[in-house]
Write an enzyme that holds these catalytic residues in place. Structure first.
Site, short mmCIF file in Angstrom:
data_model
loop_
_atom_site.label_atom_id
_atom_site.label_comp_id
_atom_site.label_asym_id
_atom_site.label_seq_id
_atom_site.Cartn_x
_atom_site.Cartn_y
_atom_site.Cartn_z
CG ASP A 33 -2.06 0.98 1.09
OD1 ASP A 33 -3.22 0.53 0.97
OD2 ASP A 33 -1.80 2.21 1.10
CB ILE A 34 0.79 4.27 -2.14
CG1 ILE A 34 1.87 5.18 -2.67
CG2 ILE A 34 -0.48 5.05 -1.81
CD1 ILE A 34 1.57 5.74 -4.05
CG HIS A 104 -8.59 -2.98 -2.57
ND1 HIS A 104 -9.52 -2.31 -3.33
CD2 HIS A 104 -8.47 -2.26 -1.43
CE1 HIS A 104 -9.93 -1.24 -2.68
NE2 HIS A 104 -9.32 -1.19 -1.51
CG LEU A 105 -8.39 -9.20 1.83
CD1 LEU A 105 -9.89 -8.96 2.00
CD2 LEU A 105 -8.11 -10.68 1.80
CG HIS A 106 -6.83 -2.81 3.03
ND1 HIS A 106 -6.09 -1.66 2.83
CD2 HIS A 106 -8.04 -2.59 2.46
CE1 HIS A 106 -6.83 -0.78 2.17
NE2 HIS A 106 -8.02 -1.32 1.94
P1 AMP Z 1 -9.85 1.41 0.13
O1 AMP Z 1 -10.17 2.61 0.96
O2 AMP Z 1 -10.20 0.11 0.82
O3 AMP Z 1 -10.42 1.49 -1.27
O4 AMP Z 1 -8.27 1.36 0.03
C1 AMP Z 1 -7.55 1.87 -1.04
C2 AMP Z 1 -6.10 1.77 -0.68
O5 AMP Z 1 -5.33 1.92 -1.85
C3 AMP Z 1 -5.63 2.82 0.33
O6 AMP Z 1 -5.09 2.16 1.47
C4 AMP Z 1 -4.55 3.58 -0.47
O7 AMP Z 1 -3.48 3.98 0.36
C5 AMP Z 1 -4.15 2.57 -1.50
N1 AMP Z 1 -3.58 3.12 -2.72
C6 AMP Z 1 -4.09 4.11 -3.49
N2 AMP Z 1 -3.31 4.32 -4.57
C7 AMP Z 1 -2.31 3.43 -4.50
C8 AMP Z 1 -1.18 3.13 -5.33
N3 AMP Z 1 -0.94 3.81 -6.45
N4 AMP Z 1 -0.35 2.15 -4.93
C9 AMP Z 1 -0.59 1.46 -3.81
N5 AMP Z 1 -1.63 1.67 -2.98
C10 AMP Z 1 -2.48 2.65 -3.33
#
Ligand code: AMP
Length: 116
Positions: A33-34, A104-106
Protein backbone atom coordinates in the site's frame (compact mmCIF):
# COMPACT_ATOMS: atom_id res chain seq x y z
CA UNK A 1 -22.52 0.51 -11.30
CA UNK A 2 -20.17 -0.69 -14.01
CA UNK A 3 -16.46 -1.38 -13.66
CA UNK A 4 -14.28 1.71 -14.20
CA UNK A 5 -11.42 0.54 -16.42
CA UNK A 6 -9.42 3.63 -15.45
CA UNK A 7 -9.42 3.07 -11.70
CA UNK A 8 -5.95 3.17 -10.19
CA UNK A 9 -5.64 -0.59 -9.64
CA UNK A 10 -6.70 -1.30 -13.23
CA UNK A 11 -3.92 1.05 -14.30
CA UNK A 12 -1.45 -0.77 -12.04
CA UNK A 13 -2.53 -4.07 -13.62
CA UNK A 14 -1.89 -2.60 -17.08
CA UNK A 15 1.52 -1.40 -15.79
CA UNK A 16 0.62 2.20 -16.63
CA UNK A 17 1.69 3.16 -13.13
CA UNK A 18 4.20 1.35 -10.93
CA UNK A 19 3.67 -0.59 -7.75
CA UNK A 20 5.92 -2.24 -5.20
CA UNK A 21 5.06 -5.79 -6.17
CA UNK A 22 5.00 -8.57 -3.58
CA UNK A 23 3.54 -11.41 -5.63
CA UNK A 24 1.95 -12.01 -9.01
CA UNK A 25 0.50 -14.95 -10.86
CA UNK A 26 -2.06 -15.33 -13.65
CA UNK A 27 -4.98 -14.52 -11.33
CA UNK A 28 -3.79 -12.10 -8.66
CA UNK A 29 -1.39 -9.23 -7.92
CA UNK A 30 -0.16 -8.22 -4.46
CA UNK A 31 1.70 -4.98 -3.73
CA UNK A 32 2.56 -2.67 -0.86
CA UNK A 33 0.00 0.00 0.00
CA UNK A 34 1.29 3.45 -0.92
CA UNK A 35 0.13 4.82 2.45
CA UNK A 36 0.79 2.01 4.93
CA UNK A 37 -1.26 1.94 8.12
CA UNK A 38 0.92 -0.78 9.72
CA UNK A 39 4.56 -1.92 9.37
CA UNK A 40 3.29 -4.40 6.78
CA UNK A 41 0.36 -3.26 4.67
CA UNK A 42 -0.14 -5.23 1.48
CA UNK A 43 -3.02 -5.03 -0.98
CA UNK A 44 -4.07 -8.20 -2.78
CA UNK A 45 -6.23 -7.83 -5.89
CA UNK A 46 -7.73 -10.24 -8.39
CA UNK A 47 -6.81 -9.57 -12.01
CA UNK A 48 -10.43 -9.88 -13.08
CA UNK A 49 -12.66 -6.82 -13.28
CA UNK A 50 -14.48 -7.00 -9.95
CA UNK A 51 -15.59 -3.76 -8.35
CA UNK A 52 -15.84 -4.86 -4.74
CA UNK A 53 -15.85 -7.75 -2.26
CA UNK A 54 -19.54 -8.16 -3.03
CA UNK A 55 -19.03 -8.17 -6.79
CA UNK A 56 -16.15 -10.67 -6.48
CA UNK A 57 -18.20 -13.07 -4.39
CA UNK A 58 -21.27 -12.66 -6.57
CA UNK A 59 -19.54 -13.26 -9.90
CA UNK A 60 -16.14 -14.97 -9.59
CA UNK A 61 -16.09 -18.76 -9.90
CA UNK A 62 -15.32 -20.86 -6.85
CA UNK A 63 -11.85 -21.81 -8.02
CA UNK A 64 -10.91 -18.14 -8.50
CA UNK A 65 -12.20 -17.25 -5.04
CA UNK A 66 -10.42 -20.19 -3.36
CA UNK A 67 -7.18 -19.40 -5.18
CA UNK A 68 -7.38 -15.76 -4.07
CA UNK A 69 -7.68 -16.54 -0.36
CA UNK A 70 -5.11 -19.34 -0.51
CA UNK A 71 -2.61 -16.82 -1.85
CA UNK A 72 -3.54 -14.25 0.81
CA UNK A 73 -2.67 -16.82 3.48
CA UNK A 74 0.56 -17.76 1.69
CA UNK A 75 1.61 -14.11 1.46
CA UNK A 76 0.87 -13.63 5.17
CA UNK A 77 3.08 -16.63 5.93
CA UNK A 78 5.79 -15.40 3.57
CA UNK A 79 5.92 -12.14 5.55
CA UNK A 80 6.01 -14.22 8.77
CA UNK A 81 2.72 -12.78 10.00
CA UNK A 82 1.04 -16.10 10.72
CA UNK A 83 2.46 -16.73 14.19
CA UNK A 84 1.85 -13.30 15.75
CA UNK A 85 -1.31 -12.71 13.74
CA UNK A 86 -2.57 -10.17 11.30
CA UNK A 87 -5.72 -8.52 9.99
CA UNK A 88 -7.45 -8.67 6.64
CA UNK A 89 -9.94 -5.97 5.70
CA UNK A 90 -12.17 -5.49 2.68
CA UNK A 91 -13.87 -2.12 2.54
CA UNK A 92 -16.97 -2.53 0.40
CA UNK A 93 -18.83 0.29 -1.28
CA UNK A 94 -19.68 3.76 -0.09
CA UNK A 95 -20.67 2.95 3.47
CA UNK A 96 -17.75 0.54 3.79
CA UNK A 97 -15.31 3.34 2.97
CA UNK A 98 -14.02 1.80 -0.26
CA UNK A 99 -12.05 4.35 -2.28
CA UNK A 100 -10.68 2.32 -5.17
CA UNK A 101 -13.42 0.52 -7.13
CA UNK A 102 -11.45 -2.63 -7.89
CA UNK A 103 -11.77 -5.38 -5.27
CA UNK A 104 -8.81 -5.48 -2.91
CA UNK A 105 -8.02 -7.03 0.42
CA UNK A 106 -5.84 -5.16 2.90
CA UNK A 107 -3.34 -7.41 4.71
CA UNK A 108 -2.03 -5.64 7.82
CA UNK A 109 0.48 -6.80 10.37
CA UNK A 110 3.86 -6.42 11.99
CA UNK A 111 2.52 -4.81 15.16
CA UNK A 112 -0.36 -5.18 17.58
CA UNK A 113 -3.18 -3.46 15.74
CA UNK A 114 -5.68 -1.26 17.48
CA UNK A 115 -9.34 -2.12 17.78
CA UNK A 116 -12.08 -0.58 15.68
P1 AMP B 1 -9.85 1.41 0.13
O1 AMP B 1 -10.17 2.61 0.96
O2 AMP B 1 -10.20 0.11 0.82
O3 AMP B 1 -10.42 1.49 -1.27
O4 AMP B 1 -8.27 1.36 0.03
C1 AMP B 1 -7.55 1.87 -1.04
C2 AMP B 1 -6.10 1.77 -0.68
O5 AMP B 1 -5.33 1.92 -1.85
C3 AMP B 1 -5.63 2.82 0.33
O6 AMP B 1 -5.09 2.16 1.47
C4 AMP B 1 -4.55 3.58 -0.47
O7 AMP B 1 -3.48 3.98 0.36
C5 AMP B 1 -4.15 2.57 -1.50
N1 AMP B 1 -3.58 3.12 -2.72
C6 AMP B 1 -4.09 4.11 -3.49
N2 AMP B 1 -3.31 4.32 -4.57
C7 AMP B 1 -2.31 3.43 -4.50
C8 AMP B 1 -1.18 3.13 -5.33
N3 AMP B 1 -0.94 3.81 -6.45
N4 AMP B 1 -0.35 2.15 -4.93
C9 AMP B 1 -0.59 1.46 -3.81
N5 AMP B 1 -1.63 1.67 -2.98
C10 AMP B 1 -2.48 2.65 -3.33
Amino acid sequence: MSYDVNNIFARILRQEIPCKKVFEDEKILAFHDICPRAPIHILIIPKGEYISFHDFHSHADAETVAHFYQKVAEIAAEFKLDEAGYRVIANCGLNGGQEVPHYHLHLLGGTKLGGF
